[in-house]
Design a protein around this motif. Sequence first.
Motif, mmCIF file in Angstrom:
data_model
loop_
_atom_site.group_PDB
_atom_site.id
_atom_site.type_symbol
_atom_site.label_atom_id
_atom_site.label_comp_id
_atom_site.label_asym_id
_atom_site.label_seq_id
_atom_site.Cartn_x
_atom_site.Cartn_y
_atom_site.Cartn_z
ATOM 1 N N VAL A 219 -19.271 31.840 -13.429
ATOM 2 C CA VAL A 219 -19.857 32.906 -13.508
ATOM 3 C C VAL A 219 -21.229 32.686 -14.641
ATOM 4 C CG1 VAL A 219 -17.842 34.395 -13.525
ATOM 5 C CG2 VAL A 219 -18.098 33.257 -15.639
ATOM 6 N N HIS A 220 -20.728 31.837 -15.060
ATOM 7 C CA HIS A 220 -22.408 31.281 -15.690
ATOM 8 C C HIS A 220 -23.755 30.804 -14.664
ATOM 9 C CE1 HIS A 220 -20.648 33.386 -19.363
ATOM 10 N NE2 HIS A 220 -19.734 32.192 -19.795
ATOM 11 N N GLY A 221 -22.986 30.375 -13.813
ATOM 12 C CA GLY A 221 -23.922 29.932 -12.805
ATOM 13 C C GLY A 221 -24.038 28.290 -13.563
ATOM 14 N N GLU A 222 -23.693 27.179 -14.388
ATOM 15 C CA GLU A 222 -23.271 25.761 -15.132
ATOM 16 C C GLU A 222 -22.642 25.230 -13.655
ATOM 17 O OE1 GLU A 222 -22.803 27.048 -19.419
ATOM 18 O OE2 GLU A 222 -20.710 26.569 -18.619
ATOM 19 N N LYS A 223 -22.894 23.697 -13.287
ATOM 20 C CA LYS A 223 -22.106 23.656 -11.656
ATOM 21 C C LYS A 223 -21.289 23.014 -12.171
ATOM 22 C CE LYS A 223 -23.574 19.429 -9.507
ATOM 23 N NZ LYS A 223 -25.442 18.699 -8.948
ATOM 24 N N LEU A 224 -20.405 22.815 -11.794
ATOM 25 C CA LEU A 224 -19.275 21.952 -11.476
ATOM 26 C C LEU A 224 -19.007 21.186 -10.843
ATOM 27 C CD1 LEU A 224 -16.757 24.970 -11.340
ATOM 28 C CD2 LEU A 224 -17.755 24.381 -13.321
ATOM 29 N N THR A 225 -19.124 19.996 -11.441
ATOM 30 C CA THR A 225 -19.419 18.898 -10.637
ATOM 31 C C THR A 225 -17.805 18.511 -9.058
ATOM 32 O OG1 THR A 225 -21.031 17.982 -11.350
ATOM 33 C CG2 THR A 225 -20.403 16.407 -10.085
ATOM 34 N N ALA A 226 -18.119 18.782 -8.335
ATOM 35 C CA ALA A 226 -16.917 17.379 -7.149
ATOM 36 C C ALA A 226 -16.854 16.169 -7.742
ATOM 37 C CB ALA A 226 -16.780 17.823 -5.777
ATOM 38 N N LYS A 227 -15.254 15.388 -7.671
ATOM 39 C CA LYS A 227 -15.607 14.257 -7.178
ATOM 40 C C LYS A 227 -15.244 13.631 -6.376
ATOM 41 C CE LYS A 227 -12.871 14.295 -11.502
ATOM 42 N NZ LYS A 227 -11.598 13.925 -12.198
ATOM 43 N N PRO A 228 -16.332 12.575 -5.798
ATOM 44 C CA PRO A 228 -15.631 11.920 -4.121
ATOM 45 C C PRO A 228 -14.829 11.761 -4.077
ATOM 46 C CG PRO A 228 -17.583 11.119 -5.598
ATOM 47 C CD PRO A 228 -17.119 11.918 -6.158
ATOM 48 N N GLY A 229 -14.418 11.824 -2.992
ATOM 49 C CA GLY A 229 -13.064 10.850 -2.026
ATOM 50 C C GLY A 229 -12.884 9.057 -2.538
ATOM 51 N N LYS A 230 -12.309 8.466 -2.756
ATOM 52 C CA LYS A 230 -12.427 7.655 -3.321
ATOM 53 C C LYS A 230 -12.246 6.687 -1.713
ATOM 54 C CE LYS A 230 -9.734 4.036 -5.414
ATOM 55 N NZ LYS A 230 -8.065 3.027 -5.844
ATOM 56 N N ASP A 231 -13.038 5.551 -2.179
ATOM 57 C CA ASP A 231 -14.019 4.944 -0.715
ATOM 58 C C ASP A 231 -12.429 4.019 -0.460
ATOM 59 O OD1 ASP A 231 -15.048 4.419 1.318
ATOM 60 O OD2 ASP A 231 -16.994 2.640 0.394
ATOM 61 N N LEU A 232 -12.152 3.409 0.248
ATOM 62 C CA LEU A 232 -11.796 1.841 1.186
ATOM 63 C C LEU A 232 -12.368 1.029 1.671
ATOM 64 C CD1 LEU A 232 -8.678 3.398 2.484
ATOM 65 C CD2 LEU A 232 -8.975 1.947 0.069
ATOM 66 N N LYS A 233 -13.533 0.061 0.976
ATOM 67 C CA LYS A 233 -13.492 -1.318 2.029
ATOM 68 C C LYS A 233 -12.989 -1.818 2.994
ATOM 69 C CE LYS A 233 -15.593 -3.494 -2.432
ATOM 70 N NZ LYS A 233 -15.603 -4.947 -3.029
ATOM 71 N N LEU A 234 -13.402 -1.891 4.020
ATOM 72 C CA LEU A 234 -13.036 -2.071 5.228
ATOM 73 C C LEU A 234 -14.263 -3.231 5.678
ATOM 74 C CD1 LEU A 234 -12.012 -2.428 7.764
ATOM 75 C CD2 LEU A 234 -13.620 -0.564 8.711
ATOM 76 N N THR A 235 -13.480 -4.889 5.656
ATOM 77 C CA THR A 235 -14.268 -5.883 5.459
ATOM 78 C C THR A 235 -14.041 -6.911 6.815
ATOM 79 O OG1 THR A 235 -12.494 -6.936 4.099
ATOM 80 C CG2 THR A 235 -14.683 -6.171 3.591
ATOM 81 N N ALA A 236 -14.725 -7.204 7.120
ATOM 82 C CA ALA A 236 -14.122 -8.415 9.000
ATOM 83 C C ALA A 236 -13.594 -9.569 7.646
ATOM 84 C CB ALA A 236 -15.280 -8.229 9.121
ATOM 85 N N THR A 486 -21.913 6.688 -11.353
ATOM 86 C CA THR A 486 -21.028 6.169 -10.222
ATOM 87 C C THR A 486 -19.775 5.197 -10.763
ATOM 88 O OG1 THR A 486 -22.886 5.403 -9.301
ATOM 89 C CG2 THR A 486 -20.773 4.392 -8.193
ATOM 90 N N ILE A 487 -20.292 4.084 -11.827
ATOM 91 C CA ILE A 487 -18.892 3.351 -11.996
ATOM 92 C C ILE A 487 -17.404 4.348 -12.442
ATOM 93 C CG2 ILE A 487 -17.938 1.893 -13.585
ATOM 94 C CD1 ILE A 487 -20.429 0.324 -13.012
ATOM 95 N N ARG A 488 -18.455 5.363 -13.380
ATOM 96 C CA ARG A 488 -17.538 6.544 -14.279
ATOM 97 C C ARG A 488 -16.665 6.595 -13.346
ATOM 98 N NH1 ARG A 488 -19.677 11.671 -17.683
ATOM 99 N NH2 ARG A 488 -18.490 12.668 -18.366
ATOM 100 N N ALA A 489 -17.746 7.812 -12.014
ATOM 101 C CA ALA A 489 -16.887 8.937 -11.283
ATOM 102 C C ALA A 489 -15.834 7.714 -10.150
ATOM 103 C CB ALA A 489 -18.111 8.767 -10.200
ATOM 104 N N GLN A 490 -15.995 6.427 -10.030
ATOM 105 C CA GLN A 490 -14.709 5.756 -9.666
ATOM 106 C C GLN A 490 -13.849 6.088 -10.962
ATOM 107 O OE1 GLN A 490 -16.681 1.856 -8.597
ATOM 108 N NE2 GLN A 490 -17.818 2.822 -6.932
ATOM 109 N N GLU A 491 -13.764 4.976 -12.081
ATOM 110 C CA GLU A 491 -12.831 5.174 -12.849
ATOM 111 C C GLU A 491 -12.239 6.094 -13.038
ATOM 112 O OE1 GLU A 491 -13.848 3.114 -16.698
ATOM 113 O OE2 GLU A 491 -14.460 1.198 -15.249
ATOM 114 N N GLU A 492 -12.557 7.114 -13.332
ATOM 115 C CA GLU A 492 -11.684 8.430 -13.133
ATOM 116 C C GLU A 492 -11.639 9.067 -11.771
ATOM 117 O OE1 GLU A 492 -14.692 11.488 -13.447
ATOM 118 O OE2 GLU A 492 -15.436 11.550 -15.963
#
Length: 554
Positions: A219-236, A486-492
Amino acid sequence: MLHPGLIELSQDQQKAELKIIPNTHGPISEQDLQQLLTLPDFACLFPLQAQITQAVIQVNQLNHQPDGDIELFFEIADRRDAAISFEVSSDKMQASMQLTAAYGGKSIDIRDILQNLKLQRISMGLSKVKIDNLLTELATLAPGKSCAGVIASGRAAINGIAAKLERKVSLARERLLQPQSNSDGTVDMRNLGAMIMVKPGSLLIEKTPATPGTDGYNVHGEKLTAKPGKDLKLTAGSGTELNPKNPNQLIATVAGQPVENKTGMQVDDVLQIKNVDVGYGNVDFKGSILITGDVCEGMVVKSTGDITVMGFVDSAALHAKGDITVSKGVIGRQLKDLSLSTTLVAQGQISAQFVQYSRLQAQANILITKQLLHSHSQTQQQLIVSDSSGRRGDLVGGKAEANKGIQAVAIGATADTKTEVFCAMELSELKLQLKQLDQSIKSMVVAMLNIEAQLRKLPPKEQWQADAMMVEQVTVMLDEKRRMATIRAQEELEHDALKLEVDNYYKNYCVHALKHVYSNVEIHIGNVFQRTQREHGPCHIHNKNQEIYFNYSN
């Protein structure tokens, strides 16, 4: 009642003044003064209770006294403006407003509310409808009465959805669970259908990308950052490529057998052999191996893909970087040194109908559809001893270890055969990983705060933007900050998933008997142990509060 002339409004019309002569009008009571305040000109004022009490005491003390002929003066009520107050929840996600009606003073309008909201820094998620409703209710309230309600709500961040890899082709191991039906409706366990093969261009895996999530606010207008979904590698892998027109699709580039791995799939050449015996020799092949007959005593078969045996494995060794599937049985015997004569080791899954006196070791699940007898099985995932109907599947004798749980139709035997089962043995290791992740995240937060502090100490940009060395230093700090974020988001994300697993560890990982647990079964779940003394019916067996607990409910 006292004479109404004893009370009047002050010259500024803000207060109720009492002028009273003790010997003439006394004694009096607080009720007498309260009655004066009910007169039309004074009913809307706020009673000053302390002054009223003092007036009563003084008047009654002077009544019938020489000084009682002197007129006394008291202010016993005054006007008060309407009041407004706010309460913000501890998580800053809700703000409530309370309006208190005026005692003859100034009321509250929308401008007053907006001004107070600004002072309280409540700026987001406001509801004009709810504010208007409270103002409307305020107009109907008696002096001093209040109305309240939530007038602002934040929006929680919506975390992203994890990426998903969806396999579009069957694997060799799945043929064991899908025997062919005869024309009369019976099932032919010897006929498992055609070999699983793909052609160039076949779609193998399709990836659904992770979503970034949606940021929220309080309500104070402070941003609440969303955590991105965990990615998965698709390798050939070998024999595959990412679709040039769609990088989220993995397609085959050659004909062969599809083999699953951790980040995708490969398509192997298939070596087809009738029997692996002394006449053929040991096999070590870069690709998948299909043995249409048996693997005989003393033989060794190694593959960088899957190994599929349509017949029996008898006192032999199979090693696969993919899955091992044996359509019939795995047979061994106990040697003089108490070791077992047959060994199956797979980085994928091991599947068979029947196993006895053998050592099985898999990274993925171990699936036995009929019987697992006097063997030593070990898997990082689940051990399942059951057919698809859940009617048949005996785990008897030997030692069974499965990190993520054991399921069997029957465990042990009516003859009290000693059977050892171990599951959920890695909680301490997971807790250690969780602690290490927590420490890593905290150290990254400190490092990022240090970089931010250094950036804040910089002089204005116009003083250094022409200095190439300074620009390079700032660029390096900003790049490092982004890298750590970026690393922190992944580790979280890893931390949250691991914490969920740790919190529900013994609830999720247990021993499940579909029909029977016989006596003399040694059950180890985590660091607790119990040997059964009697037969148990269908049950889930858990580590509950560091004790073995049998749950017989469905």
